[in-house]
Design a protein around this motif. Structure first.
Motif, PDB file in Angstrom:
ATOM      1  N   LEU A   1     -21.653 -14.302  27.078  1.00  0.00           N
ATOM      2  CA  LEU A   1     -21.800 -15.081  28.301  1.00  0.00           C
ATOM      3  C   LEU A   1     -21.933 -16.571  27.998  1.00  0.00           C
ATOM      4  N   SER A   2     -22.670 -16.910  26.948  1.00  0.00           N
ATOM      5  CA  SER A   2     -22.877 -18.321  26.598  1.00  0.00           C
ATOM      6  C   SER A   2     -21.591 -18.967  26.105  1.00  0.00           C
ATOM      7  N   ILE A   3     -20.866 -18.253  25.236  1.00  0.00           N
ATOM      8  CA  ILE A   3     -19.643 -18.829  24.668  1.00  0.00           C
ATOM      9  C   ILE A   3     -18.561 -18.973  25.725  1.00  0.00           C
ATOM     10  N   THR A   4     -18.335 -17.908  26.499  1.00  0.00           N
ATOM     11  CA  THR A   4     -17.248 -17.941  27.487  1.00  0.00           C
ATOM     12  C   THR A   4     -17.544 -18.885  28.649  1.00  0.00           C
ATOM     13  N   ALA A   5     -18.791 -19.334  28.789  1.00  0.00           N
ATOM     14  CA  ALA A   5     -19.126 -20.297  29.838  1.00  0.00           C
ATOM     15  C   ALA A   5     -18.504 -21.659  29.561  1.00  0.00           C
ATOM     16  N   VAL A   6     -18.291 -21.975  28.269  1.00  0.00           N
ATOM     17  CA  VAL A   6     -17.744 -23.294  27.920  1.00  0.00           C
ATOM     18  C   VAL A   6     -16.488 -23.203  27.056  1.00  0.00           C
ATOM     19  N   HIS A   7     -16.149 -21.986  26.608  1.00  0.00           N
ATOM     20  CA  HIS A   7     -15.066 -21.849  25.635  1.00  0.00           C
ATOM     21  C   HIS A   7     -14.376 -20.497  25.823  1.00  0.00           C
ATOM     22  N   PRO A   8     -13.226 -20.442  26.522  1.00  0.00           N
ATOM     23  CA  PRO A   8     -12.504 -19.165  26.655  1.00  0.00           C
ATOM     24  C   PRO A   8     -12.262 -18.534  25.292  1.00  0.00           C
ATOM     25  N   MET A   9     -12.510 -17.239  25.174  1.00  0.00           N
ATOM     26  CA  MET A   9     -12.371 -16.545  23.897  1.00  0.00           C
ATOM     27  C   MET A   9     -11.141 -15.649  23.893  1.00  0.00           C
ATOM     28  N   ARG A  10     -10.347 -15.754  22.841  1.00  0.00           N
ATOM     29  CA  ARG A  10      -9.198 -14.879  22.706  1.00  0.00           C
ATOM     30  C   ARG A  10      -9.684 -13.472  22.360  1.00  0.00           C
ATOM     31  N   GLU A  11      -8.880 -12.469  22.720  1.00  0.00           N
ATOM     32  CA  GLU A  11      -9.317 -11.079  22.559  1.00  0.00           C
ATOM     33  C   GLU A  11      -9.697 -10.745  21.128  1.00  0.00           C
ATOM     34  N   GLU A  12      -8.925 -11.250  20.156  1.00  0.00           N
ATOM     35  CA  GLU A  12      -9.257 -10.927  18.768  1.00  0.00           C
ATOM     36  C   GLU A  12     -10.582 -11.563  18.343  1.00  0.00           C
ATOM     37  N   ALA A  13     -10.931 -12.711  18.945  1.00  0.00           N
ATOM     38  CA  ALA A  13     -12.218 -13.344  18.643  1.00  0.00           C
ATOM     39  C   ALA A  13     -13.361 -12.508  19.214  1.00  0.00           C
ATOM     40  N   VAL A  14     -13.153 -11.977  20.426  1.00  0.00           N
ATOM     41  CA  VAL A  14     -14.167 -11.115  21.045  1.00  0.00           C
ATOM     42  C   VAL A  14     -14.362  -9.861  20.196  1.00  0.00           C
ATOM     43  N   LYS A  15     -13.268  -9.249  19.738  1.00  0.00           N
ATOM     44  CA  LYS A  15     -13.362  -8.048  18.916  1.00  0.00           C
ATOM     45  C   LYS A  15     -14.122  -8.329  17.626  1.00  0.00           C
ATOM     46  N   GLU A  16     -13.855  -9.488  17.015  1.00  0.00           N
ATOM     47  CA  GLU A  16     -14.520  -9.835  15.758  1.00  0.00           C
ATOM     48  C   GLU A  16     -16.025 -10.038  15.973  1.00  0.00           C
ATOM     49  N   LEU A  17     -16.373 -10.674  17.112  1.00  0.00           N
ATOM     50  CA  LEU A  17     -17.791 -10.865  17.417  1.00  0.00           C
ATOM     51  C   LEU A  17     -18.465  -9.530  17.695  1.00  0.00           C
ATOM     52  N   LEU A  18     -17.769  -8.642  18.397  1.00  0.00           N
ATOM     53  CA  LEU A  18     -18.326  -7.325  18.697  1.00  0.00           C
ATOM     54  C   LEU A  18     -18.535  -6.499  17.423  1.00  0.00           C
TER      55      LEU A  18
ATOM     56  N   LEU B   1     -14.951  -2.825  22.639  1.00  0.00           N
ATOM     57  CA  LEU B   1     -14.575  -3.567  23.841  1.00  0.00           C
ATOM     58  C   LEU B   1     -15.226  -3.038  25.118  1.00  0.00           C
ATOM     59  N   SER B   2     -15.890  -1.901  25.060  1.00  0.00           N
ATOM     60  CA  SER B   2     -16.550  -1.376  26.252  1.00  0.00           C
ATOM     61  C   SER B   2     -17.628  -2.332  26.755  1.00  0.00           C
ATOM     62  N   LYS B   3     -18.224  -3.100  25.828  1.00  0.00           N
ATOM     63  CA  LYS B   3     -19.272  -4.036  26.231  1.00  0.00           C
ATOM     64  C   LYS B   3     -18.694  -5.190  27.045  1.00  0.00           C
ATOM     65  N   ILE B   4     -17.522  -5.683  26.657  1.00  0.00           N
ATOM     66  CA  ILE B   4     -16.895  -6.755  27.430  1.00  0.00           C
ATOM     67  C   ILE B   4     -16.383  -6.207  28.758  1.00  0.00           C
ATOM     68  N   GLU B   5     -15.919  -4.950  28.746  1.00  0.00           N
ATOM     69  CA  GLU B   5     -15.454  -4.326  29.990  1.00  0.00           C
ATOM     70  C   GLU B   5     -16.608  -4.151  30.971  1.00  0.00           C
ATOM     71  N   THR B   6     -17.789  -3.873  30.451  1.00  0.00           N
ATOM     72  CA  THR B   6     -18.969  -3.745  31.316  1.00  0.00           C
ATOM     73  C   THR B   6     -19.278  -5.072  31.989  1.00  0.00           C
TER      74      THR B   6
ATOM     75  N   GLY C   1       0.847 -15.724  26.318  1.00  0.00           N
ATOM     76  CA  GLY C   1       1.069 -14.489  25.566  1.00  0.00           C
ATOM     77  C   GLY C   1      -0.161 -13.870  24.943  1.00  0.00           C
ATOM     78  N   HIS C   2      -1.337 -14.402  25.239  1.00  0.00           N
ATOM     79  CA  HIS C   2      -2.571 -13.861  24.661  1.00  0.00           C
ATOM     80  C   HIS C   2      -3.569 -13.547  25.774  1.00  0.00           C
ATOM     81  N   THR C   3      -4.461 -12.603  25.489  1.00  0.00           N
ATOM     82  CA  THR C   3      -5.515 -12.260  26.439  1.00  0.00           C
ATOM     83  C   THR C   3      -6.767 -13.054  26.112  1.00  0.00           C
ATOM     84  N   TYR C   4      -7.344 -13.673  27.144  1.00  0.00           N
ATOM     85  CA  TYR C   4      -8.573 -14.470  26.993  1.00  0.00           C
ATOM     86  C   TYR C   4      -9.652 -13.945  27.932  1.00  0.00           C
ATOM     87  N   TYR C   5     -10.905 -14.184  27.542  1.00  0.00           N
ATOM     88  CA  TYR C   5     -12.043 -13.842  28.381  1.00  0.00           C
ATOM     89  C   TYR C   5     -12.799 -15.128  28.722  1.00  0.00           C
ATOM     90  N   LEU C   6     -13.103 -15.302  30.025  1.00  0.00           N
ATOM     91  CA  LEU C   6     -13.794 -16.490  30.502  1.00  0.00           C
ATOM     92  C   LEU C   6     -14.996 -16.083  31.330  1.00  0.00           C
TER      93      LEU C   6
END
Length: 227
Positions: free
Chosen positions: A175-192, A199-204, A218-223
């Motif tokens: 929540l803190s990172i995506t508030a100021v910095h959109p995260m690419r899907e592979e970055a989210v996976k690496e953090l998880l 990825l169930s945690k981000i889906e929640t 061409g990439h998926t981002y989370y904001l």
């Protein structure tokens, strides 16, 4: 600190614009307090020299005076003892005209400027119209900057990587990172992975309405999704 406790490394503590950080009258006090942690501090601030383009891209508060801001930055550059770096982000569908020359002249007047970066939107921008410019525009800007700043000009146009710190609280981190910095899907996976999660945690968080998923170049981002 939580990041260090989990084995992470901290390069900088950064004041990132969600608005303009230097308008905070307590910024100096906050920096002095944080210096006690013995970690380098970075403040990211304004990026244009012409009122019309500045208003269009930065969408500044009407009472702000760009001339005074630029004078303040110039004065700051004569007093600041740390590393001073500029970043000029270029977007498509802007009539720059002679703006590159004006920016280059201004940057060349700053004392102790180490590097001047020319960047493009590499993550989903706040406005859909803010797309990367044509290659010819990038090249024109680089040539003009290089003429004034010599070997201090660099491109900042590639993906920045997945080096996001993990504090031990994965939901708070996301929540803190995506508030100021959109995260690419592979970055989210690496953090998880650091949290032994999936990825169930981000889906929640998406189902809760706290985060949204978008496709960009061409990439998926989370904001972070703000109500």
């Amino acid at each position: 600190m939580q990041v260090r406790d989990t084995g992470g490394e901290i390069d900088y503590l950064t004041f990132v614009p969600d608005g303009e950080p230097t308008l905070d009258k307590n910024l100096g006090i906050e920096i002095m307090m944080l210096k006690q942690l013995m970690i380098s501090i970075a403040v990211i601030t304004v990026d244009e020299v012409s009122q019309e383009i500045w208003r269009k891209i930065d969408r500044s508060f009407k009472s702000l005076d760009l001339t005074k801001i630029l004078e303040g930055i110039k004065k700051f550059s004569t007093e600041f003892k740390g590393v001073l770096i500029s970043e000029t982000m270029l977007v498509n569908n802007i009539e720059y005209g002679g703006e590159f020359e004006k920016i280059a002249v201004y940057l060349s007047s700053l004392k102790n400027l180490k590097t001047s970066y020319i960047s493009i939107p590499t993550r989903p921008p706040a406005e859909e119209w803010a797309k990367p410019p044509e290659e010819e525009i990038l090249n024109e800007a680089f040539q003009i900057f290089e003429n004034k700043l010599k070997d201090r000009v660099e491109y900042l146009i590639g993906y920045e990587g997945n080096a996001f710190a993990y504090s031990g609280n994965i939901e708070e981190d996301l929540l803190s990172i995506t508030a100021v910095h959109p995260m690419r899907e592979e970055a989210v996976k690496e953090l998880l992975e650091k949290d032994r999660g999936d990825l169930s945690k981000i889906e929640t968080l998406i189902k809760k309405g706290a985060i949204r998923k978008v496709n960009y170049q061409g990439h998926t981002y989370y904001l972070r999704k703000f109500r």
